[in-house]
Design a protein around this motif. Sequence first.
Motif, PDB file in Angstrom:
ATOM      1  N   GLN A  81      26.087 112.644  -9.091  1.00 19.77           N
ATOM      2  CA  GLN A  81      24.656 112.916  -9.099  1.00 19.77           C
ATOM      3  C   GLN A  81      23.881 111.924  -8.240  1.00 19.77           C
ATOM      4  O   GLN A  81      22.832 112.251  -7.696  1.00 19.77           O
ATOM      5  CB  GLN A  81      24.138 112.870 -10.539  1.00 19.77           C
ATOM      6  N   SER A  82      24.387 110.696  -8.100  1.00 22.22           N
ATOM      7  CA  SER A  82      23.708 109.659  -7.300  1.00 22.22           C
ATOM      8  C   SER A  82      24.736 109.013  -6.375  1.00 22.22           C
ATOM      9  O   SER A  82      25.123 107.850  -6.564  1.00 22.22           O
ATOM     10  CB  SER A  82      23.071 108.603  -8.216  1.00 22.22           C
ATOM     11  N   PRO A  83      25.214 109.750  -5.364  1.00 23.77           N
ATOM     12  CA  PRO A  83      26.329 109.254  -4.547  1.00 23.77           C
ATOM     13  C   PRO A  83      26.006 108.011  -3.730  1.00 23.77           C
ATOM     14  O   PRO A  83      26.918 107.291  -3.319  1.00 23.77           O
ATOM     15  CB  PRO A  83      26.650 110.449  -3.642  1.00 23.77           C
ATOM     16  N   PRO A 122      24.137 103.804 -12.315  1.00 28.79           N
ATOM     17  CA  PRO A 122      23.734 103.696 -10.908  1.00 28.79           C
ATOM     18  C   PRO A 122      22.368 103.025 -10.738  1.00 28.79           C
ATOM     19  O   PRO A 122      21.433 103.273 -11.510  1.00 28.79           O
ATOM     20  CB  PRO A 122      23.677 105.152 -10.435  1.00 28.79           C
ATOM     21  N   VAL A 123      22.261 102.187  -9.712  1.00 32.02           N
ATOM     22  CA  VAL A 123      20.980 101.628  -9.280  1.00 32.02           C
ATOM     23  C   VAL A 123      20.830 101.895  -7.789  1.00 32.02           C
ATOM     24  O   VAL A 123      21.822 102.075  -7.071  1.00 32.02           O
ATOM     25  CB  VAL A 123      20.873 100.113  -9.569  1.00 32.02           C
ATOM     26  N   HIS A 124      19.580 101.922  -7.311  1.00 35.66           N
ATOM     27  CA  HIS A 124      19.333 102.176  -5.896  1.00 35.66           C
ATOM     28  C   HIS A 124      19.930 101.054  -5.055  1.00 35.66           C
ATOM     29  O   HIS A 124      19.763  99.865  -5.360  1.00 35.66           O
ATOM     30  CB  HIS A 124      17.839 102.284  -5.633  1.00 35.66           C
ATOM     31  N   ALA A 125      20.623 101.438  -3.982  1.00 35.97           N
ATOM     32  CA  ALA A 125      21.269 100.452  -3.114  1.00 35.97           C
ATOM     33  C   ALA A 125      20.395 100.044  -1.945  1.00 35.97           C
ATOM     34  O   ALA A 125      20.725  99.101  -1.226  1.00 35.97           O
ATOM     35  CB  ALA A 125      22.592 101.009  -2.594  1.00 35.97           C
ATOM     36  N   SER A 126      19.277 100.728  -1.747  1.00 41.36           N
ATOM     37  CA  SER A 126      18.387 100.402  -0.627  1.00 41.36           C
ATOM     38  C   SER A 126      16.995 100.932  -0.932  1.00 41.36           C
ATOM     39  O   SER A 126      16.766 101.603  -1.941  1.00 41.36           O
ATOM     40  CB  SER A 126      18.924 101.023   0.675  1.00 41.36           C
ATOM     41  N   GLY A 127      16.054 100.618  -0.032  1.00 42.31           N
ATOM     42  CA  GLY A 127      14.701 101.119  -0.175  1.00 42.31           C
ATOM     43  C   GLY A 127      13.837 100.264  -1.078  1.00 42.31           C
ATOM     44  O   GLY A 127      14.229  99.177  -1.525  1.00 42.31           O
ATOM     45  N   GLU A 128      12.656 100.772  -1.369  1.00 47.05           N
ATOM     46  CA  GLU A 128      11.701 100.021  -2.184  1.00 47.05           C
ATOM     47  C   GLU A 128      12.202  99.812  -3.607  1.00 47.05           C
ATOM     48  O   GLU A 128      11.818  98.854  -4.278  1.00 47.05           O
ATOM     49  CB  GLU A 128      10.350 100.751  -2.218  1.00 47.05           C
ATOM     50  N   VAL A 163      18.560 106.596 -12.369  1.00 46.08           N
ATOM     51  CA  VAL A 163      18.808 107.618 -13.380  1.00 46.08           C
ATOM     52  C   VAL A 163      17.483 108.071 -13.962  1.00 46.08           C
ATOM     53  O   VAL A 163      16.466 107.371 -13.844  1.00 46.08           O
ATOM     54  CB  VAL A 163      19.724 107.091 -14.514  1.00 46.08           C
ATOM     55  N   THR A 164      17.501 109.221 -14.591  1.00 44.66           N
ATOM     56  CA  THR A 164      16.312 109.740 -15.252  1.00 44.66           C
ATOM     57  C   THR A 164      16.276 109.245 -16.691  1.00 44.66           C
ATOM     58  O   THR A 164      17.260 109.349 -17.414  1.00 44.66           O
ATOM     59  CB  THR A 164      16.312 111.276 -15.237  1.00 44.66           C
ATOM     60  N   GLY A 165      15.151 108.687 -17.107  1.00 42.38           N
ATOM     61  CA  GLY A 165      15.042 108.173 -18.467  1.00 42.38           C
ATOM     62  C   GLY A 165      15.588 106.762 -18.568  1.00 42.38           C
ATOM     63  O   GLY A 165      15.679 106.022 -17.587  1.00 42.38           O
ATOM     64  N   SER A 166      15.971 106.380 -19.780  1.00 43.97           N
ATOM     65  CA  SER A 166      16.446 105.019 -20.030  1.00 43.97           C
ATOM     66  C   SER A 166      17.828 104.799 -19.430  1.00 43.97           C
ATOM     67  O   SER A 166      18.744 105.587 -19.649  1.00 43.97           O
ATOM     68  CB  SER A 166      16.489 104.749 -21.539  1.00 43.97           C
ATOM     69  N   TRP A 167      17.986 103.715 -18.674  1.00 42.55           N
ATOM     70  CA  TRP A 167      19.308 103.416 -18.107  1.00 42.55           C
ATOM     71  C   TRP A 167      20.323 103.096 -19.194  1.00 42.55           C
ATOM     72  O   TRP A 167      21.520 103.308 -19.020  1.00 42.55           O
ATOM     73  CB  TRP A 167      19.216 102.268 -17.101  1.00 42.55           C
TER      74      TRP A 167
END
Length: 665
Positions: A57-59, A23-29, A36-40
């Motif tokens: 965990q990251s819907p 997962p990667v952030h779909a919006s925002g800064e 994810v926490t730690g190494s992707w």
Amino acid sequence: MTDTDENKNAALDLTTKNLAVFPVHASGEKVKCPAVTGSWKSHSTSDPCEAALLWEQSPNAAPAIDCGKSGLVVIDVDVRPGKDGREGWEKLAAQHGGLADTPLVSTPSGGNHVYFRQRGGMEPPGCGTGSLPPSIDAKGAGGYVVGCGAVTAAGRYELIGGSLDRIAELPEWLYDMLRPADEVRQMQVRAELDAPREIEAAAAWLASDAPPAIQGLGGDNQTFKIAAELVRDRALTPETALDLMLEHYNPRCEPPWLPADLHKKVHSAVGSARGDIGSKTAEGMFGGVVAVPRPASITPVPKKSRGLQVQRLSEIETEAVDWLWPNHFARGMLNLIAGEPKIGKSQLLMHVSSVITRGGTWPSGETCSKGGVLCVQAEDAVKQTVRPRFIAAGGDPELFAVLNTTKPEDGDERALRLSHDLGDVESWLEANPEFRTVIFDPLTAYLGNADSHKDAEVRAVLTPLAAMAERLGVTVIAVHHLNKGGHGGGASGRLAGSAAFLQVARTVHMVVRDPDEPVNRRIFQVHRANLGKPTPGRSFHLEETTVPARGGITAEISRLVWGQEKTVDLDEALDTTRPKRESQVDKAMTWLRDRLAAGPVESGELELDAKGNGISRAALRRAKDELKVVTMKDRGKAFGAWYWSLPSADKLFGPVTLPEEKRLQ
């Protein structure tokens, strides 16, 4: 459909193409940054079940593709204000006769992602621009791109050409452009290839001074540097370099490389190494052979035999299959037992082991020759589970040994890895000839760093294991898990991971729920055994018992009890997409609930009616227990009839305890 649903579905679709996602952030800064926490890299996965957990965990995340783990090189053609890489990319492709059909993805900025497979046998390109035109760069090993089908605040990543089912290999001309310019020049051979003194010196260096590859500490790059020094500076051919690294260097690596992967490293080094051949040899430094042009990219064609073992069929004698349990488990071969979690696979394995160690009788009537069992297991506590189950099954503990961990010289204690420790297992078996069965529970726990979803990596582990079984005449029985289904393919499609598990094993068995009594009864049945004759399945259930424990107390445990022969349709039993048919117990429960709805009914009358409706006494008994039916006697009559009623019925008769001899048998 919401963006959240689209992104999760896109992630799962990508895993079906054997692409590793995270997962990667779909919006925002932090848009397009790992969510994810730690190494992707430690989170990326091509397993749809694991991916589904990541999106739980990251819907709100979008899917990104781990290019290195997915075996991809993605060309990123960027479009920004004042910069447009599309024209340069089109000209570049036209200069080289166009591109093969491969996925083309439009990005929200108006640019493109062009997907390619990494070139086989070559060092995977990393991330960078190489000698590409402006506004074009590559994402390879160590990099990622937002995946096809993802939706971010900026827009959609949409497939506009090609198919993810057909990803073209990275063209050679493009591979060369991604390498630094000074790597592409011609090299000079300044020394004799495979000089005996250089081979001896290289062996000593690899065995002691060459820095070993350590996972998580740049092991990939370190191994590539070692290989490059051998084929470049020390003037060794790829074949000699590979032999030396396998013998002297690989045992020092943590974890050791699979031979197939090390082969790729060496031949990648041939194509990518910089400098002249033999520049660090005595001849190269002080003037040896005349310089001869040699291209940097060399096709990895062996110049000498690598130990091929070839026999004419006329030299081979026919042998009958040697069965440990006829038509079930073959000696000298790999045999699998597969099933869903908590269905009794480990219990079955303990029962089989007990029969072997005491020379007992199989449920089909054949006598088993007595022998020892080496148990390699990772899921149960030995003292609290493995030993009590084995003792409850009646096994001989003197002939049952547990392999817990291994402790290499100058190393820490760790779990067994078949890719590295198989030789030690074989040595132990040779030293203990009474042990002729090895069980793994589960097999996937001992694959080392091999990806259980990749055929080549799974075969690289299982083929040597099967070869060892054949050499020693050892029966290998391994537990394997099922996936969550939903993708078709019948029973075979439910085996977790690569199809190589099914293909390398000579027999594959399934443990499934009995469709007539799914709560407590199981069916053990052969799914694939091309060496044996068709054999009916057999039911079993687990019953509670106790065994003596330390301190003079008893430990409660369960044991397997065989039932009758029974064969089911495994494809139907394991098909998660079709509705399950009503079991005999379900049918009996429905009938009994309706029959007692109006009030108590005499037990003898119920039995006759049930028989007339095709319900067996066993199913009726189970239905009675499930519905918690109350048994009552006609009040005031010493020899009155016994009645059954639903728990809420007490209108006509007072509830009494049914004597044991009057219970329905």
